[in-house]
Design an enzyme around this catalytic site. Sequence first.
Site, mmCIF file in Angstrom:
data_model
loop_
_atom_site.group_PDB
_atom_site.id
_atom_site.type_symbol
_atom_site.label_atom_id
_atom_site.label_comp_id
_atom_site.label_asym_id
_atom_site.label_seq_id
_atom_site.Cartn_x
_atom_site.Cartn_y
_atom_site.Cartn_z
ATOM 1 N N ASP A 8 -8.878 -6.570 7.609
ATOM 2 C CA ASP A 8 -7.486 -6.138 7.603
ATOM 3 C C ASP A 8 -6.649 -7.413 7.561
ATOM 4 O O ASP A 8 -7.126 -8.491 7.927
ATOM 5 C CB ASP A 8 -7.200 -5.321 8.865
ATOM 6 C CG ASP A 8 -5.742 -4.900 8.955
ATOM 7 O OD1 ASP A 8 -5.204 -4.369 7.964
ATOM 8 O OD2 ASP A 8 -5.134 -5.129 10.018
ATOM 9 N N ARG A 9 -5.407 -7.324 7.149
ATOM 10 C CA ARG A 9 -4.566 -8.526 7.065
ATOM 11 C C ARG A 9 -3.740 -8.728 8.331
ATOM 12 O O ARG A 9 -4.012 -9.622 9.115
ATOM 13 C CB ARG A 9 -3.655 -8.445 5.829
ATOM 14 C CG ARG A 9 -3.028 -9.796 5.472
ATOM 15 C CD ARG A 9 -1.943 -9.672 4.444
ATOM 16 N NE ARG A 9 -0.697 -9.269 5.110
ATOM 17 C CZ ARG A 9 0.430 -8.976 4.488
ATOM 18 N NH1 ARG A 9 0.489 -8.997 3.169
ATOM 19 N NH2 ARG A 9 1.500 -8.630 5.158
ATOM 20 N N ASP A 10 -2.723 -7.907 8.516
ATOM 21 C CA ASP A 10 -1.778 -8.097 9.622
ATOM 22 C C ASP A 10 -2.462 -7.892 10.964
ATOM 23 O O ASP A 10 -3.039 -6.839 11.227
ATOM 24 C CB ASP A 10 -0.590 -7.139 9.487
ATOM 25 C CG ASP A 10 0.210 -7.382 8.216
ATOM 26 O OD1 ASP A 10 0.323 -8.542 7.799
ATOM 27 O OD2 ASP A 10 0.715 -6.402 7.641
ATOM 28 N N THR A 54 -5.721 -3.757 3.128
ATOM 29 C CA THR A 54 -4.536 -3.675 3.971
ATOM 30 C C THR A 54 -3.588 -2.556 3.546
ATOM 31 O O THR A 54 -3.365 -2.344 2.347
ATOM 32 C CB THR A 54 -3.796 -5.043 3.974
ATOM 33 O OG1 THR A 54 -2.614 -4.969 4.756
ATOM 34 C CG2 THR A 54 -3.441 -5.505 2.567
ATOM 35 N N HIS A 95 1.732 2.678 -0.454
ATOM 36 C CA HIS A 95 2.437 3.942 -0.243
ATOM 37 C C HIS A 95 3.024 4.068 1.158
ATOM 38 O O HIS A 95 2.561 3.415 2.090
ATOM 39 C CB HIS A 95 1.489 5.109 -0.547
ATOM 40 C CG HIS A 95 0.898 5.004 -1.918
ATOM 41 N ND1 HIS A 95 -0.438 4.731 -2.115
ATOM 42 C CD2 HIS A 95 1.469 5.113 -3.137
ATOM 43 C CE1 HIS A 95 -0.662 4.678 -3.428
ATOM 44 N NE2 HIS A 95 0.474 4.897 -4.062
ATOM 45 N N ARG A 104 -4.784 5.063 1.498
ATOM 46 C CA ARG A 104 -4.314 4.540 2.777
ATOM 47 C C ARG A 104 -5.381 4.673 3.859
ATOM 48 O O ARG A 104 -5.947 5.737 4.066
ATOM 49 C CB ARG A 104 -3.030 5.267 3.210
ATOM 50 C CG ARG A 104 -2.391 4.625 4.424
ATOM 51 C CD ARG A 104 -0.993 5.164 4.668
ATOM 52 N NE ARG A 104 -0.397 4.480 5.777
ATOM 53 C CZ ARG A 104 0.228 3.312 5.700
ATOM 54 N NH1 ARG A 104 0.359 2.725 4.535
ATOM 55 N NH2 ARG A 104 0.725 2.740 6.772
ATOM 56 N N LYS A 105 -5.641 3.556 4.548
ATOM 57 C CA LYS A 105 -6.520 3.640 5.714
ATOM 58 C C LYS A 105 -5.849 4.567 6.721
ATOM 59 O O LYS A 105 -4.641 4.517 6.851
ATOM 60 C CB LYS A 105 -6.720 2.242 6.326
ATOM 61 C CG LYS A 105 -7.486 1.277 5.433
ATOM 62 C CD LYS A 105 -7.685 -0.093 6.082
ATOM 63 C CE LYS A 105 -6.380 -0.829 6.184
ATOM 64 N NZ LYS A 105 -6.466 -2.138 6.826
#
Length: 174
Positions: A8-10, A54, A95, A104-105
């Site tokens: 994941d990024r953030d 992400t 989205h 979307r996760k």
Amino acid sequence: MKKAVFLDRDGVINEVLTDRVKFVNRPDQLYFLPGVPEAIRQLNKVFDYVFVVTNQGGVGLGFMKETQLHAIHAHMIDELQKVDAIIEEVAYCPHKPKAGCACRKPKGKLIEDLAEKYDVELSSSYMVGDTDTDIIAGKKAGTKTVFIGESDPLADAAFPDLLSASKWIIQHIE
């Protein structure tokens, strides 16, 4: 088949909701968390690929344009590459959070699509994230999961940061 780590990024790679930055909407707002370049370098040595997956609902909500998101990801990849930490590709969902899209996760599509494209064996791969949605996405895709934070009962392991997690992941490669 190849092995990969999906990050994941953030909150895993970069700061978010800190004193310095609330959300990353421009490249100059991306601050790496401590140990991230070293962790990615270590993962690069033993995995075929390191990817970023992400959710970026800020695009769908109008907080940034998709071109800005591409600039943020290009900046992140370039800065990491300068210290020999390689991100093969970034997959993202642009989205709105409640759009009901397939990508979307906590859905696993971002992970599954990268695995298909790069011939990755998901059961030998890892998803690392800092929310339940990351862990659920990894489970749905068939990866092992690592939570960044105090604990998550759904995850296979939990660590305070990516560097600690990467050491454990490397020790548990099948």
